[in-house]
Motif scaffolding. Structure first.
Motif, mmCIF file in Angstrom:
data_model
loop_
_atom_site.group_PDB
_atom_site.id
_atom_site.type_symbol
_atom_site.label_atom_id
_atom_site.label_comp_id
_atom_site.label_asym_id
_atom_site.label_seq_id
_atom_site.Cartn_x
_atom_site.Cartn_y
_atom_site.Cartn_z
ATOM 1 N N SER A 173 63.855 64.304 90.828
ATOM 2 C CA SER A 173 64.861 64.715 91.812
ATOM 3 C C SER A 173 65.718 63.529 92.250
ATOM 4 N N ASP A 174 66.856 63.859 92.841
ATOM 5 C CA ASP A 174 67.717 62.810 93.371
ATOM 6 C C ASP A 174 67.053 62.109 94.562
ATOM 7 N N GLU A 175 66.181 62.811 95.274
ATOM 8 C CA GLU A 175 65.424 62.188 96.359
ATOM 9 C C GLU A 175 64.483 61.112 95.806
ATOM 10 N N GLN A 176 63.844 61.401 94.665
ATOM 11 C CA GLN A 176 62.971 60.415 94.040
ATOM 12 C C GLN A 176 63.767 59.190 93.596
ATOM 13 N N LEU A 177 64.961 59.427 93.081
ATOM 14 C CA LEU A 177 65.824 58.319 92.669
ATOM 15 C C LEU A 177 66.142 57.443 93.867
ATOM 16 N N TYR A 178 66.511 58.043 94.965
ATOM 17 C CA TYR A 178 66.832 57.294 96.176
ATOM 18 C C TYR A 178 65.620 56.500 96.658
ATOM 19 N N GLN A 179 64.474 57.168 96.732
ATOM 20 C CA GLN A 179 63.256 56.496 97.204
ATOM 21 C C GLN A 179 62.866 55.342 96.292
ATOM 22 N N ASP A 214 54.072 56.696 81.495
ATOM 23 C CA ASP A 214 52.885 55.952 81.941
ATOM 24 C C ASP A 214 52.704 56.052 83.453
ATOM 25 N N LEU A 215 53.803 55.961 84.201
ATOM 26 C CA LEU A 215 53.730 56.088 85.654
ATOM 27 C C LEU A 215 53.266 57.481 86.066
ATOM 28 N N ASP A 216 53.664 58.483 85.301
ATOM 29 C CA ASP A 216 53.208 59.847 85.559
ATOM 30 C C ASP A 216 51.710 59.954 85.279
ATOM 31 N N LYS A 217 51.275 59.390 84.161
ATOM 32 C CA LYS A 217 49.853 59.450 83.790
ATOM 33 C C LYS A 217 48.949 58.816 84.835
ATOM 34 N N LYS A 258 55.054 60.686 89.966
ATOM 35 C CA LYS A 258 54.972 62.019 89.371
ATOM 36 C C LYS A 258 56.346 62.678 89.367
ATOM 37 N N PRO A 259 56.693 63.414 88.315
ATOM 38 C CA PRO A 259 57.967 64.144 88.318
ATOM 39 C C PRO A 259 57.960 65.236 89.377
ATOM 40 N N ALA A 260 59.152 65.597 89.843
ATOM 41 C CA ALA A 260 59.275 66.658 90.845
ATOM 42 C C ALA A 260 58.892 68.001 90.247
ATOM 43 N N VAL A 261 59.265 68.206 88.975
ATOM 44 C CA VAL A 261 58.995 69.469 88.292
ATOM 45 C C VAL A 261 58.627 69.164 86.848
ATOM 46 N N VAL A 262 57.651 69.916 86.331
ATOM 47 C CA VAL A 262 57.325 69.855 84.906
ATOM 48 C C VAL A 262 57.471 71.278 84.380
ATOM 49 N N SER A 263 58.309 71.446 83.366
ATOM 50 C CA SER A 263 58.551 72.778 82.817
ATOM 51 C C SER A 263 57.311 73.261 82.066
ATOM 52 N N PRO A 264 57.239 74.551 81.764
ATOM 53 C CA PRO A 264 56.106 75.075 80.997
ATOM 54 C C PRO A 264 55.940 74.384 79.633
ATOM 55 N N LYS A 265 57.043 73.880 79.078
ATOM 56 C CA LYS A 265 56.963 73.186 77.791
ATOM 57 C C LYS A 265 56.670 71.695 77.954
#
Length: 104
Positions: free
Chosen positions: A43-49, A22-25, A30-37
């Protein structure tokens, strides 16, 4: 930069996987990376923040209890130990104490 899957990240910050989706939507986290699937990676930086940004809004409750009035000295020791721990961890906290009735 270390990456973790959405389930790992959700567990680390204490929210559900659905909450992260929901937070992404809504664009809040937003996630640091979204795979093709479509697999989301954070990221660990996002966790820290995230943990440090929201830490000022959280209060940790320490609960101390003894069973009888005769154990009040033990209660004071518990309270002192919990306060020492909370201060060492840097938590914003409150200690709640209780003397039980001694009845099962």
């Amino acid at each position: 930069m270390a990456l973790m899957r959405i389930g790992e990240f959700a567990k680390e910050i204490g929210v559900s996987v659905q909450r992260l989706r929901d937070l992404d939507k809504n664009g809040t986290l937003k996630p640091a990376v979204v795979s093709p699937k479509g697999t989301r990676y954070y990221s660990d930086e996002q966790l820290y923040q995230y943990t440090h940004q929201n830490q000022s809004h959280r209060k940790v409750i320490g609960y101390c209890r003894v069973s009888t009035n005769g154990q009040k000295n033990d209660l004071e020791t518990q309270i002192s130990n919990v306060k020492t721990y909370m201060i060492a961890k840097g938590y914003s906290f409150e200690v709640v104490s209780d003397v039980g009735s001694g009845i099962n």
